[in-house]
Design a protein around this motif. Sequence first.
Motif, short mmCIF file in Angstrom:
data_model
loop_
_atom_site.label_atom_id
_atom_site.label_comp_id
_atom_site.label_asym_id
_atom_site.label_seq_id
_atom_site.Cartn_x
_atom_site.Cartn_y
_atom_site.Cartn_z
N TRP A 118 65.84 29.18 27.46
CA TRP A 118 66.11 28.84 28.85
C TRP A 118 66.30 30.11 29.68
CZ3 TRP A 118 65.75 25.22 32.36
CH2 TRP A 118 66.57 25.22 33.48
N THR A 119 67.07 31.06 29.15
CA THR A 119 67.29 32.33 29.84
C THR A 119 65.98 33.07 30.04
OG1 THR A 119 69.53 32.50 28.96
CG2 THR A 119 68.48 34.56 29.64
N VAL A 153 63.49 23.89 37.25
CA VAL A 153 64.81 24.47 36.94
C VAL A 153 65.91 23.70 37.67
CG1 VAL A 153 66.29 26.50 37.28
CG2 VAL A 153 63.97 26.78 36.38
N SER A 161 73.56 31.95 31.79
CA SER A 161 73.07 31.17 30.65
C SER A 161 72.96 32.03 29.39
CB SER A 161 71.71 30.55 30.99
OG SER A 161 71.83 29.61 32.01
N TRP A 211 71.59 18.66 33.56
CA TRP A 211 72.66 19.26 32.75
C TRP A 211 74.03 18.84 33.28
CZ3 TRP A 211 72.48 22.11 28.30
CH2 TRP A 211 73.68 22.69 27.89
N LEU A 225 64.01 31.39 32.79
CA LEU A 225 64.58 31.71 34.10
C LEU A 225 64.19 33.11 34.54
CD1 LEU A 225 68.14 30.21 33.59
CD2 LEU A 225 66.43 29.38 35.22
N PHE A 233 69.83 26.61 22.71
CA PHE A 233 68.98 26.17 23.81
C PHE A 233 68.95 27.20 24.94
CE2 PHE A 233 68.99 24.31 28.09
CZ PHE A 233 67.72 23.77 28.13
N PHE A 234 70.09 27.84 25.18
CA PHE A 234 70.19 28.78 26.29
C PHE A 234 69.30 30.02 26.14
CE2 PHE A 234 74.65 27.19 27.50
CZ PHE A 234 74.13 26.40 28.52
N LEU A 274 66.35 20.31 36.02
CA LEU A 274 67.02 20.42 34.72
C LEU A 274 68.49 20.79 34.88
CD1 LEU A 274 64.14 22.07 32.70
CD2 LEU A 274 65.10 19.79 32.35
N ASN A 275 68.81 21.61 35.87
CA ASN A 275 70.22 21.93 36.12
C ASN A 275 70.99 20.69 36.56
OD1 ASN A 275 70.37 24.61 35.34
ND2 ASN A 275 69.87 25.40 37.35
#
Length: 126
Positions: free
Chosen positions: A52-53, A73, A17, A80, A56, A48-49, A76-77
């Motif tokens: 998000w990263t 997570v 990500s 996505w 995570l 956004f990533f 959300l994945n």
Amino acid sequence: MQPTLIRRALLADAILSGAAGIVMIVGGAALAPLLNLPAELLVGAGVFFIPWTLALLWIARATQLPRTGAQAVIALNVAWVLASIGVLFVLTPSPFGAAFVIAQAIAVGVLAELQYIGLKRAPAAA
């Protein structure tokens, strides 16, 4: 902290990500014509990533795995992946763009599956 499948899958998700985010932020405008996808979509997804990263990494590196966070997570994945499929119906990407959308959806789907399996295998106090 014990290395488990869930933690490794979360870390892999973070690495991919983060890399995708940087590429999309820096190269989104240049990739847009090749992919026939809006530059705003690519750059926006890249932006956004970044948080998000970080999320995570926080979940993966926590001393005690926050199961609710890991479940979020995974959810959300999956969302996505579904949104990526939607992009193919709403927009008209080039063949390269369609391949890009499909490839990243498959990668995210595989990560979600590994995270799900890892979470099921993780002890309750992982």
